[in-house]
Design an enzyme around this catalytic site. Structure first.
Site, PDB file in Angstrom:
ATOM      1  CE  LYS A  25      -1.987   0.045  -9.513  1.00 46.31           C
ATOM      2  NZ  LYS A  25      -1.629   1.491  -9.513  1.00 46.31           N
ATOM      3  CD  GLN A  76       0.808   2.113  -2.217  1.00 46.78           C
ATOM      4  OE1 GLN A  76       1.045   3.271  -1.916  1.00 46.78           O
ATOM      5  NE2 GLN A  76      -0.414   1.693  -2.488  1.00 46.78           N
ATOM      6  CE  LYS A  87       2.616   7.013  -3.121  1.00 48.11           C
ATOM      7  NZ  LYS A  87       1.226   6.565  -3.011  1.00 48.11           N
ATOM      8  N   GLY A 147      -1.862   7.929  -9.606  1.00 47.36           N
ATOM      9  CA  GLY A 147      -1.724   9.299  -9.153  1.00 47.36           C
ATOM     10  C   GLY A 147      -1.541   9.390  -7.645  1.00 47.36           C
ATOM     11  CG  ASP A 148       0.304  10.331  -3.672  1.00 45.88           C
ATOM     12  OD1 ASP A 148      -0.307   9.435  -3.073  1.00 45.88           O
ATOM     13  OD2 ASP A 148       0.935  11.233  -3.084  1.00 45.88           O
ATOM     14  CB  THR A 192      -8.396   7.404  -1.623  1.00 43.70           C
ATOM     15  OG1 THR A 192      -7.632   6.856  -2.704  1.00 43.70           O
ATOM     16  CG2 THR A 192      -7.536   7.415  -0.369  1.00 43.70           C
ATOM     17  CG  ASN A 194      -9.363  12.310  -5.144  1.00 44.50           C
ATOM     18  OD1 ASN A 194      -9.150  11.296  -4.480  1.00 44.50           O
ATOM     19  ND2 ASN A 194     -10.182  12.333  -6.170  1.00 44.50           N
ATOM     20  CB  SER A 241      -5.283   1.236  -8.792  1.00 42.92           C
ATOM     21  OG  SER A 241      -5.295   2.637  -8.708  1.00 42.92           O
TER      22      SER A 241
END
Length: 455
Positions: free
Chosen positions: A100, A121, A136, A175-176, A220, A251, A387
């Protein structure tokens, strides 16, 4: 990059051996080496207490991805010209569950950057207490200045290759940087076409009308501020009435501003790659959202429309005095000189909204000065946690209210904080959130790896 001095200078030989092994095998990947060093620098106490981790070479296995996928992404622009970008997916560790982690579209993306993000991560996901592994991905594609049609064509080409490696029980991207709701929509649509099934849990960050979760957009930034509030409360303080500076204006930054204001703080500055704005009355959140989320314009527009605000072109946002600093832009943005400026100006707490935004030297400056410091793998884990909550809703074919989703996020962030705090205290370093986060995440992953044999 040397190991830190001070309380952890007596490193377990397995730690140094593992780091030297990483450097030899990954000689041209400084971001990945830095991320590995930051974790390994904390782990000597755990290895000394649990010799089985060293005996089974857990560290070397943890630092080697289970799978690295690199592929070309050909696409055609609006003028008919063909471009070829490079795509990546690093599936780092699945001991706790399916891989993930987000997808990043940015010119700076290369294999080393994706490996650093994927390595982080692993521990971030472990700290949530949820059953997810670490991965990732992304591309060196630059979405800036591209039309919607060009971005759609790129996303479809990218997913045409990547889809064969994904699945809700295998690998679940999100997303990132450079990958927001628009890009997630194009990616998911192409996945559905290729897979010939509605597998909503295969990608997260979806729109609310087609499987997304409320609070995912905010998660986040909200989570980072909730962690900061918990950290301050444990030291007898609060965000209420505090002066806050946030770097970035994407964001994470926007929703850090929003949650900090809700908790009574005054956010006086934010930035983008061109410079920063200072608004002593407090950032006008509606105006910031209009400029950044709707118009996709530069932060300088904020000062032009907000009479009392000032814009500093090319300046350093960390020059602005504050009680709380939230670096929320990109890796290594807060260096030692900036950290010293923050300390001189009386900063109480720094919490990482971005991934590894603080250099190792800056972290050392902050910790030596007694500043509360929350590493990104703990403080910004709210995004991936939400998520997983989205995946949970997808599996049940249901949708939660905003209030329910936010309450779930708050509970997760409290749990992450408390796991970090408990681990730091257990290893004789109360208040050391870096050690606490690294050790708590490591113990959970290492324990799963040992239980499952030689994986």
């Amino acid at each position: 990059m040397p190991f830190s001095d001070g309380a952890r200078s007596g490193h377990h030989p397995g730690v140094r051996s593992a780091y030297e092994h990483v450097v030899r095998r990954n000689p041209d990947e400084p971001e990945f080496q830095q991320a590995v060093l930051e974790v390994l620098d904390s782990l000597s106490p755990a290895l000394s207490r649990h010799s089985e981790y060293a005996d089974q070479r857990i560290l070397e296995r943890l630092c080697e991805p289970e799978r690295q996928v690199i592929f070309r992404v050909p696409w055609r622009d609006d003028q008919g010209n063909v471009h070829v970008n490079r795509g990546f997916r690093v599936e780092f560790n699945s001991a706790l569950g399916p891989y993930k982690g987000g997808l990043r579209f940015h010119p700076s993306v290369n294999l080393g950057v994706i490996k650093f993000l994927g390595f982080e991560q692993i521990f971030k996901n472990a700290l949530t207490g949820m059953s997810i592994g670490g991965g990732k991905g992304g591309s060196d594609f630059d979405p800036k200045g591209r039309s919607d049609n060009e971005i759609e064509r790129f996303c479809q080409s990218f997913m045409t290759e990547l889809h064969r490696h994904l699945g809700e029980h295998t690998d679940v991207p999100a997303g990132d940087i450079g990958v927001g709701g628009r890009e997630i929509g194009y990616l998911f649509g192409q996945y559905r076409r290729l897979a010939n099934r509605w597998e909503a849990g295969v990608i997260t960050g979806k729109g609310l009308e087609w499987g997304g979760s409320r609070v995912r957009t905010e998660a986040t930034g909200y989570g980072n501020v909730l962690f900061t509030q918990r950290m301050l409360e444990r030291s007898g303080r609060s965000l209420d009435g505090r002066r806050v500076v946030v770097s970035g204006s994407g964001n994470v930054a926007i929703y850090s501003v929003e949650k900090a204001q809700q908790l009574g703080a005054t956010v006086v500055a934010c930035s983008d790659s061109g410079g920063y704005v200072v608004d002593e009355k407090g950032i006008d959140l509606d105006l910031l959202k209009q400029i950044k989320e709707v118009e996709r314009a530069r932060i300088s527009e904020y000062a032009e429309r907000r009479g009392d605000a000032r814009y500093v072109e090319g300046g350093n946002v960390w020059d602005v005095p504050c009680d709380v600093a939230l670096p929320s832009a990109t890796q290594n943005e807060l260096d030692a000189a900036s950290a010293r400026t923050l300390v001189r100006n009386g900063v109480l707490a720094v919490a990482e909204g971005a991934n590894m935004p603080t250099t190792p030297e800056a972290v050392q400056v902050l910790r030596e000065a007694g500043v509360l410091f929350a590493p990104g793998k703990a403080a910004n884990a709210g995004g991936v946690a939400t998520s997983v909550l989205e995946m949970r809703q997808n599996a049940r074919r249901t949708s939660w209210s905003f209030e329910h989703a936010e309450a779930e996020l708050a509970e997760v962030m409290t749990g992450i904080h408390d796991r970090c705090e408990e681990a730091a205290e257990r290893y004789g370093a109360p208040g050391d959130y870096v050690l606490g986060a690294n050790v708590a995440g490591f113990e959970r992953v290492a324990g799963a790896m040992l239980a499952q044999g030689l994986i």
